[in-house]
Design a protein around this motif. Structure first.
Motif, short mmCIF file in Angstrom:
data_model
loop_
_atom_site.label_atom_id
_atom_site.label_comp_id
_atom_site.label_asym_id
_atom_site.label_seq_id
_atom_site.Cartn_x
_atom_site.Cartn_y
_atom_site.Cartn_z
N VAL A 85 0.83 -1.20 0.00
CA VAL A 85 0.00 0.00 0.00
C VAL A 85 0.88 1.26 0.00
CG1 VAL A 85 -1.65 1.34 1.36
CG2 VAL A 85 -2.00 -1.11 1.05
N SER A 101 2.46 1.65 -3.47
CA SER A 101 1.52 2.10 -4.50
C SER A 101 1.14 3.57 -4.30
CB SER A 101 0.28 1.19 -4.45
OG SER A 101 -0.80 1.80 -5.07
N ARG A 102 0.96 3.98 -3.06
CA ARG A 102 0.54 5.36 -2.80
C ARG A 102 1.70 6.35 -2.96
NH1 ARG A 102 -4.53 5.14 -1.05
NH2 ARG A 102 -4.58 7.33 -0.46
N PRO A 105 -4.34 -6.42 6.84
CA PRO A 105 -3.37 -5.51 7.45
C PRO A 105 -3.93 -4.10 7.66
CG PRO A 105 -2.70 -6.09 5.21
CD PRO A 105 -3.97 -6.80 5.46
N PRO A 157 -4.35 -1.13 3.95
CA PRO A 157 -5.22 -1.15 2.76
C PRO A 157 -6.59 -0.47 2.98
CG PRO A 157 -4.16 -3.27 3.03
CD PRO A 157 -3.81 -2.45 4.25
N LYS A 158 -7.23 -0.75 4.08
CA LYS A 158 -8.55 -0.16 4.32
C LYS A 158 -8.46 1.19 5.04
CE LYS A 158 -10.53 -3.76 6.35
NZ LYS A 158 -9.56 -4.86 6.20
N ASN A 171 -7.48 7.82 -6.35
CA ASN A 171 -8.82 7.22 -6.39
C ASN A 171 -8.91 6.12 -5.33
OD1 ASN A 171 -11.16 5.88 -6.86
ND2 ASN A 171 -10.87 5.62 -9.06
N ASP A 172 -9.52 6.45 -4.21
CA ASP A 172 -9.61 5.52 -3.09
C ASP A 172 -11.02 4.98 -2.88
OD1 ASP A 172 -6.92 5.83 -2.55
OD2 ASP A 172 -7.25 7.50 -1.16
N LEU A 221 -12.53 2.21 -3.75
CA LEU A 221 -12.61 0.83 -3.26
C LEU A 221 -12.15 0.74 -1.80
CD1 LEU A 221 -13.30 -2.04 -4.12
CD2 LEU A 221 -10.96 -2.29 -4.99
N GLU A 222 -11.11 1.50 -1.47
CA GLU A 222 -10.57 1.49 -0.11
C GLU A 222 -11.64 1.94 0.90
OE1 GLU A 222 -9.01 2.38 -2.76
OE2 GLU A 222 -6.93 1.66 -2.68
N HIS A 241 -14.84 2.12 0.41
CA HIS A 241 -15.98 1.20 0.34
C HIS A 241 -15.73 0.04 1.32
CE1 HIS A 241 -19.52 -0.50 -1.26
NE2 HIS A 241 -19.03 -1.16 -2.28
N ALA A 242 -14.52 -0.51 1.27
CA ALA A 242 -14.17 -1.63 2.15
C ALA A 242 -14.13 -1.18 3.61
CB ALA A 242 -12.81 -2.21 1.74
N HIS A 271 -17.63 -0.79 4.84
CA HIS A 271 -18.23 -2.11 4.98
C HIS A 271 -17.94 -2.69 6.38
CE1 HIS A 271 -19.95 -5.85 3.55
NE2 HIS A 271 -18.86 -6.51 3.92
N ILE A 272 -16.72 -2.48 6.86
CA ILE A 272 -16.36 -2.98 8.20
C ILE A 272 -17.14 -2.19 9.26
CG2 ILE A 272 -14.49 -3.36 9.88
CD1 ILE A 272 -14.25 -5.09 7.38
N SER A 292 -6.44 -11.30 7.29
CA SER A 292 -5.15 -10.73 6.86
C SER A 292 -4.32 -11.72 6.06
CB SER A 292 -4.35 -10.15 8.03
OG SER A 292 -4.31 -11.03 9.09
N TRP A 319 -3.34 -11.38 2.37
CA TRP A 319 -2.18 -10.61 1.92
C TRP A 319 -0.92 -11.44 1.93
CZ3 TRP A 319 -2.62 -5.62 0.00
CH2 TRP A 319 -3.92 -5.10 0.06
N ARG A 325 -16.30 -10.93 2.96
CA ARG A 325 -15.14 -10.05 2.86
C ARG A 325 -14.72 -9.86 1.40
NH1 ARG A 325 -13.48 -9.10 8.28
NH2 ARG A 325 -12.22 -7.47 7.36
N LEU A 341 -14.90 -7.25 -0.37
CA LEU A 341 -14.21 -5.98 -0.62
C LEU A 341 -12.75 -6.04 -0.17
CD1 LEU A 341 -17.15 -3.65 0.35
CD2 LEU A 341 -16.22 -4.00 -1.95
N ASP A 342 -12.49 -6.77 0.90
CA ASP A 342 -11.10 -6.98 1.31
C ASP A 342 -10.35 -7.70 0.18
OD1 ASP A 342 -12.51 -6.87 4.13
OD2 ASP A 342 -10.36 -6.55 4.47
N LEU A 401 -9.71 -5.38 -2.77
CA LEU A 401 -8.57 -4.50 -2.45
C LEU A 401 -7.25 -5.25 -2.60
CD1 LEU A 401 -9.04 -2.32 0.75
CD2 LEU A 401 -8.56 -1.58 -1.58
N LYS A 420 -6.50 -5.33 -6.17
CA LYS A 420 -6.07 -4.02 -6.66
C LYS A 420 -4.59 -3.80 -6.37
CE LYS A 420 -6.51 0.94 -5.95
NZ LYS A 420 -7.26 2.09 -5.42
N TYR A 421 -4.17 -4.12 -5.16
CA TYR A 421 -2.77 -3.88 -4.80
C TYR A 421 -1.82 -4.93 -5.37
CZ TYR A 421 -3.92 0.23 -2.16
OH TYR A 421 -4.34 1.49 -1.83
N PRO A 434 -9.03 -2.32 -10.95
CA PRO A 434 -10.32 -2.48 -10.27
C PRO A 434 -11.50 -2.58 -11.23
CG PRO A 434 -9.02 -0.79 -9.18
CD PRO A 434 -8.26 -1.19 -10.43
#
Lengths: 277, 454
Positions: A27, A30-31, A222, A225-226, A252-253, A255-256, A258-259, A262-263, B369, B372, B394, B396-397, B400, B403-404, B409
């Motif tokens: 993460v 990428s960022r 981890p 990511p979220k 563009n976050d 999906l991040e 969104h996840a 969701h939690i 986790s 990953w 999960r 969406l996890d 993600l 994506k990484y 996406p």
């Protein structure tokens, strides 16, 4: 123009890799690269020299009990160097076992104490039960990060001002998973206040630690990511430590977040509840 | 047999029948109710067994157990087993109950049972096993048992009786350390001279010597923590193998057996061939494990070969549903197992799609986790995947995670309900690998089965 290089040092990945630290690193990479920064990761195995003068951000993960005991024993030789660097403001992300190792000791149920790095005045005592489950906290964002001392360039960064997430609709929460028997106690700023979950010790509603460049937490999953805002916070501290504080352009976050949301909704945390804190 | 136990048996049996009528799967629930009525019933049933063979470890239990049962069971020689991965106490009860008469007496007295690590010491206390197969010990379900050290402790506890014969994966340092230094231990492993796999960055829980804590050195590497390892600081090392397997081609394993049998048996070396319809290196390890155990239990190579040939993949163990599009359902529950499935997908060179169904209920492991720690990057680079789907609690996890790993996406379809996996994946003919955690598996198998006949 010279590209700014962010140099990550991943400490003892051969032992402390239990909670998917490579996810956190992916993460950050990428960022950083998404903002045109060059990004390198140097793995330091136990016994190798640290060369902290070539580091902008340290990462210390968690391991199984067996592995953590090995690390605690062998890490003592790094104590002085790390204390100096952390004192100068070197950013450090410490998760779970790594978080515990920052402190003075981990006290087993037998009363035996495993000595930590003593970088911060923090102690952990083994509990009877494990604090396990999804967790959400409200991020304490007004903690100031400043570096200075022996450094020629001095800079300050306050999360609230420098945050790239000015959009108020974005959560100020941090979500993830915790799994620890240790109960941690300290008097520094926490990473945040617990909305759902155990946190540092299951009692005082505080989770994690923020002090100088140190960000310690039990939250994995981890962590990053979220929680892209925490990832960007670490990147900004690393840049500021280099003496090049910078705003980070938005990514563009969708999906991040969104996840992330969701939690929050799985945990039954409503928007109102978050804002009330 | 106590009266209380007989009553419990009745209640359980009636519940199982009524659940069948309701078209629900009855592998664990009847046992759960019954367990409350009589905690001693499992012991009562287990103690009636003449011969108990246990398959335990982290990955490969179900496949190894099914293979071994197929090799042992014959017209003259009946063996019972627990199918469908029901390997906790309640599942074992349900399985044994099916072979008990109305008076609570077992009609078959030989059992090969898949037993979860946590349940293992309890089962052993009730009935001393004749033989225990240890497939491997890798990171699994961290939040259920704490950490891997705890799993090792449970296995050690269950194996305390030195009279138990152990068949252990010699390529796994943790399984090996459980079996070392005992008279009745046999090791199996793969011929690694042909191994091309590079030492990956995969999680290697066993990569430290349990004797002295030093990092193990690998001369060859198969997958996960399996390989030819040795410790530089003490004498712990890969053991001499009694059963050496070499994968011949897609369908066969040649086995070299080196055992000095006690009197009455042939001595020295024996070579034979076993073929089975399995996919993936990790499944060949399971074939090898079952073969080794069957040989120790006195089966001839011909009997073993017949049994392996008759074997059909259990639910979600690379289970194929006819198409088009063809769908292949595989259980994933930890990084090592998942990476094995990914490797098998990379061996398949045709263009394909992949659907991840990720749940986080107790039986799945609530901490996701581990997603990953699986090598999605290598899948992206090597597996010719043209479309990605994510479903489960999960999803969406997982999206993600993709994506990484470099997946755009826009090419990921998030499917809100398991029910729609069939529909969303029916629009193209490229085969779909459906990788599912435990609690999504039964539902998905049902939906895919229904789609097959439509």
């Amino acid at each position: 123009m010279m590209t700014t290089e962010l140099r990550i040092v991943h400490l003892f990945p051969e032992l402390l890799n239990l909670y998917a630290d490579q996810g956190n690193i992916a993460v950050l990479r990428s960022r950083a690269e998404g903002r045109g920064l060059s990004f390198t990761v140097r793995q330091v195995k136990l016994g190798q020299p640290l060369h902290l003068e070539n580091a902008d951000l340290l990462i210390l993960g968690g391991g199984s009990d067996r592995e953590q005991a090995v690390v605690a024993r062998e890490m003592q030789r790094y104590k002085e160097d790390m204390a100096q660097a952390v004192d100068a403001g070197l950013p450090l992300l410490a998760v779970c076992g790594g978080y515990q190792l920052l402190g003075k000791y981990y006290e087993l149920q037998s009363g035996e104490r495993i000595e930590g790095l003593g970088l911060v005045d923090l102690v952990t005592r083994a509990g009877n039960t494990r604090l396990i489950g999804n967790i959400a906290i409200h991020w304490k964002q007004d903690v100031e990060y400043s570096i200075g001392g022996g450094f020629a360039s001095s800079s300050r960064l306050t999360n609230a001002h420098a945050s790239g997430n000015r959009d108020e609709s974005l959560p100020h929460t941090v979500v993830g998973f915790e799994n620890h028997a240790g109960r941690t106690y300290h008097d520094y700023d926490p990473l945040g206040s617990v909305l759902k979950g155990g946190g540092n010790n299951g009692q005082d509603q505080r989770e994690g630690l923020q002090y100088k460049g140190i960000l310690g937490t039990y939250i994995h999953g981890p962590l990053l990511p979220k929680n892209p805002h925490i990832a960007d916070h670490l990147l900004k501290m690393a840049l500021a430590y280099q003496g090049m504080p910078a705003e980070l352009p938005a990514l563009n976050d969708q999906l991040e977040w969104h996840a992330h949301r969701h939690i929050l909704s799985m945990l039954g945390i409503s928007k109102g509840e978050v804002n009330d804190v | 047999m106590r009266l209380r136990s007989v009553a419990a048996l009745l209640v359980g049996r009636m519940l199982k029948i009524s659940l069948r009528l309701l078209h629900r799967r009855g592998t664990s629930l009847p046992g759960l109710v019954m367990h409350k009525v009589s905690r001693t019933l499992l012991g009562d049933l287990l103690r009636q067994l003449d011969t108990l063979v246990i398959v335990t470890g982290t990955n490969g239990k179900s496949t190894t157990t099914a293979l071994l049962h197929s090799m042992l069971n014959g017209e003259q020689d009946h063996w019972l087993t627990n199918e469908g991965g029901a390997n906790l106490q309640q599942g074992l009860l349900s399985a044994l109950m099916a072979y008990a008469n109305w008076r609570g007496k077992l009609v078959i007295k030989r059992a090969v049972l898949e037993v979860d690590e946590a349940t293992f010491p309890h089962v052993v206390r009730q009935c001393a096993p004749h033989l225990v197969v240890i497939t491997n010990v890798v990171r699994d379900q961290l939040d259920r048992y704490g950490e891997i050290d705890h799993a090792m402790h449970l296995l050690q506890e269950g194996l305390r009786d030195q009279g138990i014969t152990i068949v252990a994966n010699g390529d796994d340092p943790l399984a090996t350390s459980l079996a070392m230094g005992r008279d009745l231990s046999y090791f199996y492993g793969m011929d690694q001279s042909a191994s091309q796999a590079a030492m990956g960055d995969e999680v290697r829980d066993g990569a430290f010597c349990l004797n002295c804590g030093s990092e193990l050195v690998y001369d060859h590497f198969m997958y996960g923590q399996m390989g030819l390892y040795r410790c530089l600081h003490c004498d712990f090392a890969h053991p001499n193998l009694h059963f050496l397997g070499t994968i011949q081609d897609e369908t066969g394993l040649s086995i070299m057996e080196c055992i000095s049998w006690r009197q009455g048996h042939e001595a020295g070396r024996l070579d034979f061939h076993v073929s089975a319809s399995v996919i993936g290196l990790y499944n060949w390890y399971n074939v090898l494990a079952a073969t080794a155990a069957a040989r120790i239990l006195g089966r001839s190579p011909a009997q073993i070969s017949r049994g392996a040939h008759a074997y059909k993949a259990p639910l979600g163990r690379m289970q194929v549903f006819a198409g088009p599009p063809q769908r292949i359902l595989a259980l994933i529950k930890n990084p090592t197992g998942a990476n094995s499935v990914l490797r098998a997908m990379m061996e398949d060179v045709c263009e394909k799609r992949v659907c991840f169904a990720i749940n986080d209920l107790d039986a799945d492991g609530r901490d996701v986790s581990w997603l990953w720690d699986i090598n999605i990057e290598s899948l992206v680079a090597n597996a010719h995947i043209c479309a990605w789907y994510c479903t489960g609690r999960r999803r969406l996890d997982m999206a993600l995670r993709l994506k990484y790993a470099g997946v755009d996406p826009a090419s990921i379809t998030v499917i809100d309900s398991l029910e729609f996996v069939g529909k969303y994946t029916s629009q193209s003919t490229a085969p779909v690998y459906v990788l599912s955690t435990y609690t999504a598996l039964y539902a998905l198998a049902g939906y895919l089965q229904a789609g097959e006949s439509a």
